[in-house]
Design a protein around this motif. Structure first.
Motif, PDB file in Angstrom:
ATOM      1  N   THR A  55      20.130  19.642  43.938  1.00 24.99           N
ATOM      2  CA  THR A  55      20.689  19.210  42.657  1.00 24.99           C
ATOM      3  C   THR A  55      20.317  20.224  41.581  1.00 24.99           C
ATOM      4  OG1 THR A  55      18.784  17.823  42.049  1.00 24.99           O
ATOM      5  CG2 THR A  55      20.551  16.760  43.300  1.00 24.99           C
ATOM      6  N   ASN A  88      14.259  13.845  41.978  1.00 28.70           N
ATOM      7  CA  ASN A  88      15.098  13.042  42.889  1.00 28.70           C
ATOM      8  C   ASN A  88      14.306  12.069  43.749  1.00 28.70           C
ATOM      9  OD1 ASN A  88      17.652  14.191  42.204  1.00 28.70           O
ATOM     10  ND2 ASN A  88      17.139  15.998  43.414  1.00 28.70           N
ATOM     11  N   LYS A 145      23.620   9.137  40.899  1.00 26.17           N
ATOM     12  CA  LYS A 145      22.605   9.479  41.894  1.00 26.17           C
ATOM     13  C   LYS A 145      22.330   8.305  42.831  1.00 26.17           C
ATOM     14  CE  LYS A 145      19.949  13.342  40.033  1.00 26.17           C
ATOM     15  NZ  LYS A 145      18.590  13.887  39.795  1.00 26.17           N
ATOM     16  N   ASN A 184      18.439  12.352  34.334  1.00 27.59           N
ATOM     17  CA  ASN A 184      18.450  11.241  35.290  1.00 27.59           C
ATOM     18  C   ASN A 184      18.969   9.949  34.662  1.00 27.59           C
ATOM     19  OD1 ASN A 184      17.742  12.405  37.695  1.00 27.59           O
ATOM     20  ND2 ASN A 184      15.592  11.811  37.616  1.00 27.59           N
TER      21      ASN A 184
END
Length: 246
Positions: free
Chosen positions: A146, A86, A57, A50
């Protein structure tokens, strides 16, 4: 010549991975992987991942509210939710339905839910992405995937289910690692690593050309980009990112 080198190096890596194959043959590896190794690995990996794809994202999910229903409510179905990495990118007050075939992500998932109280969590369904039968036809505004389509058994079946549960005009958001260009060294090494990689990482395929599957899935509009994620010393740097509208 390249084919011979691929075969030779693949055999070398399979020999190195022989203890893993023995554990798999004895029926020890798969339960250990699903219950202990993969949940631990995924929680550590997604935190690092991330950080590397933060901007991508943020940009990807920025327009999710464009697909809300006329009352302004947004229902999101995430397939292969895993540890909920997410959630931080989803818009406030949207309703989230989580699905995953592995029940052992619950500890990481509970942590993500506690950290993301801006969302309304509807339910968790333990199921594969190929079988979303507990989700009604045309009942969700957005589906999110994802790093999931690399490991499902049947990408075409998953995309059929995505189309089924999406409302007309709804969107399928994706960020997936894919096969490198076939003429590249990246693809060469993906072929070499592929057999033990699939076993080690719970069925993950390195050489799937997922963009072709999405393009054949009868969406009315597709926004898709090819990107490279900075994941040094790994064969999963080539990615696709975007969304497709039903």
């Amino acid at each position: 010549m390249a084919e011979v080198m691929v075969l030779f190096l693949t055999l070398c890596f399979q020999l190195l991975a022989l203890p893993l194959y023995v554990l798999s043959y004895l029926g020890i590896w798969e339960p250990f992987c699903k219950k202990i190794f993969f949940p631990f690995f995924l929680e550590q990996f997604t935190a690092s991942y991330n950080r590397k794809v933060l901007r991508q994202k943020q940009d990807l999910f920025r327009n999710m509210m464009d697909f809300a229903d006329p009352s302004g409510k947004l229902t999101v179905l995430e397939i292969g939710t895993g540890t909920g990495s997410n959630f931080q990118f989803f818009p406030a007050n949207c309703r989230v339905i989580c699905t995953d075939p592995n029940p052992h992500f619950q500890k990481g998932l509970a942590k993500s839910i506690a950290q993301n109280q801006h969302l309304q969590y509807e339910q968790f369904i333990m199921t594969s992405a190929e079988d979303l039968g507990q989700v009604a036809n045309a009942s969700v505004d957005v589906v999110v995937s994802t790093l999931v389509l690399c490991s499902v058994k049947n990408v075409e079946a998953v995309l059929r289910e995505v189309n089924r549960v999406l409302k007309s005009g709804g969107a399928f958001y994706f960020l997936e690692h894919v096969a490198a260009d076939r003429s590249s060294w990246g693809f060469f090494w993906q072929q070499v690593y592929s057999p033990p990689w699939k076993l080690l990482f719970d069925g993950c395929f390195l050489t799937r050309e997922t963009s072709a599957d999405i393009e054949k899935a009868n969406f009315s509009e597709i926004k898709l980009q090819h990107i490279h994620v900075p994941l040094p010393w790994t064969p999963v740097r080539p990615h696709i990112i975007g969304y497709a509208v039903k």
